[in-house]
Design a protein around this motif. Structure first.
Motif, mmCIF file in Angstrom:
data_model
loop_
_atom_site.group_PDB
_atom_site.id
_atom_site.type_symbol
_atom_site.label_atom_id
_atom_site.label_comp_id
_atom_site.label_asym_id
_atom_site.label_seq_id
_atom_site.Cartn_x
_atom_site.Cartn_y
_atom_site.Cartn_z
ATOM 1 N N LEU A 198 0.828 -1.202 0.000
ATOM 2 C CA LEU A 198 0.000 0.000 0.000
ATOM 3 C C LEU A 198 0.867 1.258 0.000
ATOM 4 C CD1 LEU A 198 -2.905 -0.995 2.416
ATOM 5 C CD2 LEU A 198 -3.029 -0.645 -0.048
ATOM 6 N N GLN A 199 1.991 1.227 0.731
ATOM 7 C CA GLN A 199 2.886 2.371 0.737
ATOM 8 C C GLN A 199 3.486 2.581 -0.653
ATOM 9 O OE1 GLN A 199 5.610 1.368 3.911
ATOM 10 N NE2 GLN A 199 4.410 2.462 5.461
ATOM 11 N N ALA A 200 3.867 1.506 -1.304
ATOM 12 C CA ALA A 200 4.414 1.607 -2.666
ATOM 13 C C ALA A 200 3.341 2.149 -3.617
ATOM 14 C CB ALA A 200 4.920 0.253 -3.130
ATOM 15 N N GLU A 201 2.128 1.655 -3.486
ATOM 16 C CA GLU A 201 1.022 2.133 -4.327
ATOM 17 C C GLU A 201 0.738 3.602 -4.044
ATOM 18 O OE1 GLU A 201 -3.670 1.131 -5.154
ATOM 19 O OE2 GLU A 201 -2.420 -0.431 -4.244
ATOM 20 N N ASN A 202 0.795 3.970 -2.744
ATOM 21 C CA ASN A 202 0.564 5.352 -2.346
ATOM 22 C C ASN A 202 1.621 6.268 -2.976
ATOM 23 O OD1 ASN A 202 -0.548 7.540 -1.044
ATOM 24 N ND2 ASN A 202 0.580 7.204 0.852
ATOM 25 N N GLU A 203 2.887 5.850 -2.971
ATOM 26 C CA GLU A 203 3.960 6.627 -3.594
ATOM 27 C C GLU A 203 3.714 6.789 -5.095
ATOM 28 O OE1 GLU A 203 6.691 8.438 -2.686
ATOM 29 O OE2 GLU A 203 5.741 8.232 -0.714
ATOM 30 N N GLU A 204 3.303 5.711 -5.737
ATOM 31 C CA GLU A 204 3.005 5.763 -7.172
ATOM 32 C C GLU A 204 1.862 6.738 -7.449
ATOM 33 O OE1 GLU A 204 3.241 5.197 -11.147
ATOM 34 O OE2 GLU A 204 4.664 4.472 -9.649
ATOM 35 N N LEU A 205 0.819 6.688 -6.623
ATOM 36 C CA LEU A 205 -0.314 7.596 -6.794
ATOM 37 C C LEU A 205 0.102 9.046 -6.548
ATOM 38 C CD1 LEU A 205 -3.194 5.528 -5.144
ATOM 39 C CD2 LEU A 205 -2.874 6.015 -7.573
ATOM 40 N N ARG A 206 1.001 9.284 -5.592
ATOM 41 C CA ARG A 206 1.495 10.646 -5.343
ATOM 42 C C ARG A 206 2.280 11.157 -6.552
ATOM 43 N NH1 ARG A 206 3.242 11.435 0.949
ATOM 44 N NH2 ARG A 206 1.313 10.603 1.798
ATOM 45 N N ARG A 207 3.102 10.297 -7.152
ATOM 46 C CA ARG A 207 3.845 10.696 -8.344
ATOM 47 C C ARG A 207 2.878 11.028 -9.482
ATOM 48 N NH1 ARG A 207 7.829 6.857 -6.612
ATOM 49 N NH2 ARG A 207 6.681 5.184 -7.611
ATOM 50 N N GLU A 208 1.873 10.184 -9.662
ATOM 51 C CA GLU A 208 0.861 10.453 -10.697
ATOM 52 C C GLU A 208 0.139 11.755 -10.416
ATOM 53 O OE1 GLU A 208 -1.951 7.393 -11.732
ATOM 54 O OE2 GLU A 208 -0.431 5.836 -11.548
ATOM 55 N N ASN A 209 -0.212 11.977 -9.150
ATOM 56 C CA ASN A 209 -0.909 13.204 -8.758
ATOM 57 C C ASN A 209 -0.043 14.427 -9.065
ATOM 58 O OD1 ASN A 209 -2.822 14.904 -7.693
ATOM 59 N ND2 ASN A 209 -2.203 14.589 -5.577
ATOM 60 N N THR A 210 1.240 14.341 -8.737
ATOM 61 C CA THR A 210 2.161 15.442 -9.025
ATOM 62 C C THR A 210 2.248 15.665 -10.533
ATOM 63 O OG1 THR A 210 3.439 14.871 -7.049
ATOM 64 C CG2 THR A 210 4.521 16.270 -8.680
ATOM 65 N N ASN A 211 2.301 14.590 -11.300
ATOM 66 C CA ASN A 211 2.336 14.683 -12.755
ATOM 67 C C ASN A 211 1.068 15.351 -13.288
ATOM 68 O OD1 ASN A 211 3.156 14.330 -15.412
ATOM 69 N ND2 ASN A 211 2.313 12.272 -15.525
ATOM 70 N N LYS A 226 -0.925 17.364 -11.623
ATOM 71 C CA LYS A 226 -0.915 18.769 -11.215
ATOM 72 C C LYS A 226 -0.051 19.601 -12.149
ATOM 73 C CE LYS A 226 -1.854 18.429 -6.270
ATOM 74 N NZ LYS A 226 -1.305 18.607 -4.915
ATOM 75 N N THR A 227 1.102 19.066 -12.511
ATOM 76 C CA THR A 227 2.003 19.770 -13.424
ATOM 77 C C THR A 227 1.346 19.945 -14.792
ATOM 78 O OG1 THR A 227 3.891 18.790 -12.280
ATOM 79 C CG2 THR A 227 4.313 19.730 -14.449
ATOM 80 N N ARG A 228 0.752 18.878 -15.297
ATOM 81 C CA ARG A 228 0.062 18.971 -16.591
ATOM 82 C C ARG A 228 -1.104 19.946 -16.524
ATOM 83 N NH1 ARG A 228 -0.955 12.899 -18.232
ATOM 84 N NH2 ARG A 228 -2.389 13.909 -19.673
ATOM 85 N N TYR A 229 -1.832 19.955 -15.407
ATOM 86 C CA TYR A 229 -2.950 20.883 -15.238
ATOM 87 C C TYR A 229 -2.446 22.320 -15.244
ATOM 88 C CZ TYR A 229 -6.679 23.531 -13.013
ATOM 89 O OH TYR A 229 -7.627 24.474 -12.729
ATOM 90 N N GLN A 230 -1.368 22.591 -14.511
ATOM 91 C CA GLN A 230 -0.808 23.933 -14.470
ATOM 92 C C GLN A 230 -0.321 24.352 -15.848
ATOM 93 O OE1 GLN A 230 2.135 23.456 -11.414
ATOM 94 N NE2 GLN A 230 0.683 23.825 -9.739
#
Length: 191
Positions: free
Chosen positions: A27-40, A42-46
């Motif tokens: 779950l921690q690994a999945e959470n990290e992956e989801l955070r990276r996707e979220n950051t990606n 956010k960057t694309r949205y900006q």
């Protein structure tokens, strides 16, 4: 005995604890992956917001130019090719001066400068007098047909032009910038 059982947990509980730790790690690994996707995202949205703002500014600039009738300066090669083809087609379709062979002298007064330029381009033998009441009266001498476009001319200019032409000169007053209608009205005068 009870104390011994509490100190020695069962094997099943250890397996369950091990299973939960593996699950927690996954779950921690999945959470990290989801955070990276979220950051990606956010960057694309900006980036898309910045691009949207840039396009809005460009649209506003184009609308302002359109209001001012300024020609666009930025053109791609494809647009240049298309405009060249369109101009060639327009030049082929553009009617020739249908009054070039007639022995009549035609003077044009009034209308906007842009309209006068179109008339001069279409009918190079027409005398373009202008729209000012201080026009050169000699331009009207020998005129057979006086065309007055009342869209952009003063009443004083119109009256002066009518007074300066020779007797027997046909006067055609129009209130349109359509050159086809102008040609038809001149033809009807000559018929």
């Amino acid at each position: 005995m009870r104390n011994i059982k509490q100190e020695n947990p069962r094997k099943g509980v250890l397996k369950r604890l091990e299973e939960l730790e593996r699950l927690c790690t996954a779950l921690q690994a999945e959470n990290e992956e989801l955070r990276r996707e979220n950051t990606n995202y956010k960057t694309r949205y900006q980036d898309s917001v910045v691009e949207s703002i840039r396009l809005q500014e460009q649209l506003t600039e184009l609308r302002d130019r359109l209001r001012k009738y300024e020609p666009l300066t930025v053109r791609t090669e494809a647009e240049n090719d298309l405009s060249a083809v369109a101009e060639e087609t327009a030049a082929e379709e553009e009617p020739q001066d249908c009054f070039a062979d007639l022995p009549f002298k035609v003077a044009v007064i009034g209308g906007t400068e842009a309209w006068q330029a179109k008339v001069a381009e279409r009918h190079p033998l027409f005398k373009i007098v202008g729209s000012s009441k201080n026009f050169d009266c000699d331009k009207l001498s020998g005129t057979d047909i006086l065309v007055i476009n009342t869209n952009a001319v003063s009443h004083a200019c119109t009256q002066k032009a009518k007074g300066e032409v020779d007797k027997g000169t046909m006067v055609l007053s129009i209130s349109t910038n359509n050159l086809e209608i102008l040609d038809k009205k001149i033809m009807s005068l000559l018929a």
